[in-house]
Scaffold this active site. Structure first.
Site, PDB file in Angstrom:
ATOM      1  N   SER A  19       0.833  -1.197   0.000  1.00 61.10           N
ATOM      2  CA  SER A  19       0.000   0.000   0.000  1.00 61.10           C
ATOM      3  C   SER A  19       0.872   1.252   0.000  1.00 61.10           C
ATOM      4  O   SER A  19       1.702   1.425  -0.895  1.00 61.10           O
ATOM      5  CB  SER A  19      -0.952  -0.059   1.201  1.00 61.10           C
ATOM      6  OG  SER A  19      -1.975   0.885   1.108  1.00 61.10           O
TER       7      SER A  19
ATOM      8  N   ASP B 100      -8.726  -4.050  -6.667  1.00 58.63           N
ATOM      9  CA  ASP B 100      -8.325  -3.419  -5.408  1.00 58.63           C
ATOM     10  C   ASP B 100      -8.932  -2.016  -5.335  1.00 58.63           C
ATOM     11  O   ASP B 100      -8.815  -1.226  -6.271  1.00 58.63           O
ATOM     12  CB  ASP B 100      -6.797  -3.350  -5.343  1.00 58.63           C
ATOM     13  CG  ASP B 100      -6.262  -2.831  -4.016  1.00 58.63           C
ATOM     14  OD1 ASP B 100      -7.063  -2.454  -3.146  1.00 58.63           O
ATOM     15  OD2 ASP B 100      -5.030  -2.820  -3.861  1.00 58.63           O
TER      16      ASP B 100
ATOM     17  N   HIS C 250      -6.656  -6.309  -0.819  1.00 57.24           N
ATOM     18  CA  HIS C 250      -5.627  -5.279  -0.702  1.00 57.24           C
ATOM     19  C   HIS C 250      -4.450  -5.856   0.067  1.00 57.24           C
ATOM     20  O   HIS C 250      -4.554  -6.177   1.248  1.00 57.24           O
ATOM     21  CB  HIS C 250      -6.206  -4.068   0.038  1.00 57.24           C
ATOM     22  CG  HIS C 250      -5.239  -2.932   0.169  1.00 57.24           C
ATOM     23  ND1 HIS C 250      -4.701  -2.275  -0.906  1.00 57.24           N
ATOM     24  CD2 HIS C 250      -4.707  -2.326   1.270  1.00 57.24           C
ATOM     25  CE1 HIS C 250      -3.899  -1.317  -0.497  1.00 57.24           C
ATOM     26  NE2 HIS C 250      -3.878  -1.331   0.830  1.00 57.24           N
TER      27      HIS C 250
END
Length: 573
Positions: free
Chosen positions: A252, A475, A504
């Site tokens: 991320s 995602d 994710h």
């Protein structure tokens, strides 16, 4: 970018001291920013600051290599296995002044086991340290080394010291705060999908007060919580670990400052995995990325609604996605009038169900809680959504770091009319997350510290060793276009896509195809062609333990066994 802290498998970023750098190259200053609206002066300022900070990084890295890290017991957490060690590394608060104020980052490590899980007689040679960042900004990575206890990570744990750390401002690493934790957790709260003008004015006042609180509590230090500094910290950590070249995995937000690192220090890179990539285009950081994220959450929310409808025999929330949405809306209306347990209102409901956009592993628990609530039993929903007063300090700290980094990193609109126009338009087609994302980021409109110009993430052919990018096609937190953009910008990178899936953070997760690519790259340096695809992992099934639940159980059992051997408490607190 509003993103959860994620451990994909454990739960759902030039001077004489260049002699300390790896042989063959020094840090590289990127050629400016590609933001069309940036003036030549802004480009020059950005480049000059990057040059000064890189020079300071060289000094700090040389000192860190000489000092090393004195690892010992992890004093900031209880009941950890004896194999996990902790220490600190000192970094400058301001890299343009490497002899000025310094802060200590907490680092954790579990040494390579050298044990091949497929062949107990084979001794596995150590390949170095694998440093991990779980995202945020604001996520604490110090517990990452524990994933070596899980099956999906054992081969990597055999060859690498698993290293986690708390980035600057996070948890035990010179923690940043913008508000009193006692006042930070408010419940119950509303969450209108189409807010009134009076509601908007109240949230503007909240955003101004929060930004002012950050300035008041942090003072001059506030401006130094940036992605650029996180990338510089990463190079100091590399040196302190005694690594000539960095092996890194970022998830991320960790992919963004990891990409900055690759741009600034390409000759310091050994291997890098970018898991669920942020779009690094300078003109998207961060206002545009958040608009993209809100739009993507609507698609993932639709996936959840359709899954619940397919299991109407279990949940009785509706046989179509529209019917399930109406069930959710009915719960939201009821909670607005009578909060469950006195603390769960529409805002807490939305926060709990936002996780459905991150991890499909969360779908069964959310559907079950919603179904029970509408049938008259609020307990599962309260357990799921009620704020934890015990975790208020941790939540406030994570929010403070998130806000400071994103607000400092880039220009934001300073006129609320721009936010209002863009998000009113977006909320017409993507109402689920749009306005809540606005309220999370709105302090950046009134931010008291100077804003940086985002650096242009980009490497040319031969500058950077081959890198691995992982992305799920649906995602929501880091939309797939971000992975495509990062792939275009990092020469020699390879993109592995999990098709028709939206989890994710996919490394070490339930997809063996993805995990095989990660293992081949980290263990053998082997990559597929320029792009590769994996079939989606199976959707969760109602009434069965999800992948995350089973892995959490395995981790608990493994920790119990290790504590027993070490003479520590056998129960996981």
């Amino acid at each position: 970018m509003r993103a959860a802290a994620v451990y994909a498998a454990a739960g759902s970023m030039v001077l004489t001291a260049l002699t300390a750098a790896p042989a063959g190259g020094a840090a590289r200053v990127p050629g400016g920013t590609s933001v069309p609206r940036a003036t030549a002066d802004m480009r020059a300022t950005s480049k000059l600051r990057a040059t000064a900070e890189l020079s300071g990084t060289v000094v700090a890295a040389a000192r860190a290599r000489a000092a090393g890290i004195d690892f010992g017991p992890c004093g900031h957490a209880r009941d950890l296995p004896a194999s996990m060690e902790c220490g600190t590394v000192s970094v400058p608060l301001d890299y343009t002044r490497p002899d000025g104020r310094r802060i200590a980052l907490t680092v954790s490590r579990v040494r390579a086991t050298h044990k091949d899980p497929r062949n107990s007689k084979r001794w596995v040679p150590r390949q170095g340290a694998l440093v991990y960042n779980p995202g945020g900004p604001g996520a604490d990575g110090t517990f990452f080394p524990l994933v070596g206890l899980l099956p999906e990570w054992k081969r990597v744990a055999a060859a690498y010291d698993l290293v986690g750390y708390a980035p600057r401002g996070v948890g035990p690493s010179a923690p940043l705060s913008c508000a009193d934790p006692k006042d930070f957790v408010k419940a119950p709260t509303p969450a209108p999908a189409h807010p009134s003008e009076s509601f908007k004015k109240a949230r503007i006042a909240d955003a101004k007060a929060y930004a002012a609180g950050c300035a008041r509590r942090a003072g001059e230090a506030l401006r130094h919580y940036t992605s650029l500094n996180n990338a510089c910290d990463l190079d100091v950590l590399r040196a302190a670990l005694g690594e000539d070249r960095l092996t890194f995995m970022g998830a991320s937000y960790g992919t963004y400052f990891g990409a900055l690192y690759a741009t600034l220090f390409p000759s310091h890179v050994r291997r890098m995995v970018f898991d669920s990539a942020v779009n690094p285009e300078p003109d998207r950081i961060w206002y545009g990325d958040n608009l993209d994220q809100s739009a993507a959450f609507e698609g993932r929310w639709a996936d959840f609604l359709e899954w619940v409808a397919r299991h109407d025999d279990v949940y009785r929330l509706g046989r179509t996605a529209d019917q399930v949405q109406r069930s959710y809306d009915r719960a939201r209306t009821r909670l607005a009038a009578h909060p469950a347990g006195g603390t769960v209102g529409p805002g807490q409901l939305q926060g709990a169900f936002l996780m459905a956009g991150y991890y499909d592993d969360s779908w069964p628990s959310r559907a079950k809680a919603l179904s029970a609530y509408l049938k008259g039993d609020p307990k599962p929903l309260v357990e799921l959504a009620a704020p934890s007063r015990e975790a208020a300090a941790e939540a406030e700290n994570a929010a403070a770091v998130y806000t400071a980094v994103e607000c400092n990193d880039a220009p934001w609109p300073t006129d609320f009319r721009v936010w209002d126009r863009d998000n009113t338009r977006l909320a017409r087609v993507a109402p689920f997350e749009t306005w809540e994302n606005v309220w999370t980021n709105l302090p950046c409109a009134y931010w008291p510290a100077p804003r940086q110009r985002p650096l242009d993430v980009r490497t040319g052919p031969g500058e950077l060793p081959p890198t691995l990018i992982l992305a799920a096609e649906r995602d929501a937190a880091t939309p797939y276009d971000g992975a495509l953009e990062l792939h275009r910008r990092l020469a020699g990178s390879v993109l592995v896509t999990e098709r028709d899936s939206g989890a994710h953070g996919i490394a070490g997760g339930p997809n063996p195809c993805v995990n095989a690519h990660v293992d081949a790259y980290l263990l053998q340096g082997r990559l597929p062609a320029r792009r590769a695809a994996c079939a989606p992992h199976p959707e969760p099934r109602p009434g069965r333990a999800t992948f995350q639940e089973s892995r959490t159980r395995q981790l608990r059992e493994a920790l119990k066994g290790l504590r027993g051997k070490a003479g520590r408490p056998a129960a996981l607190k």
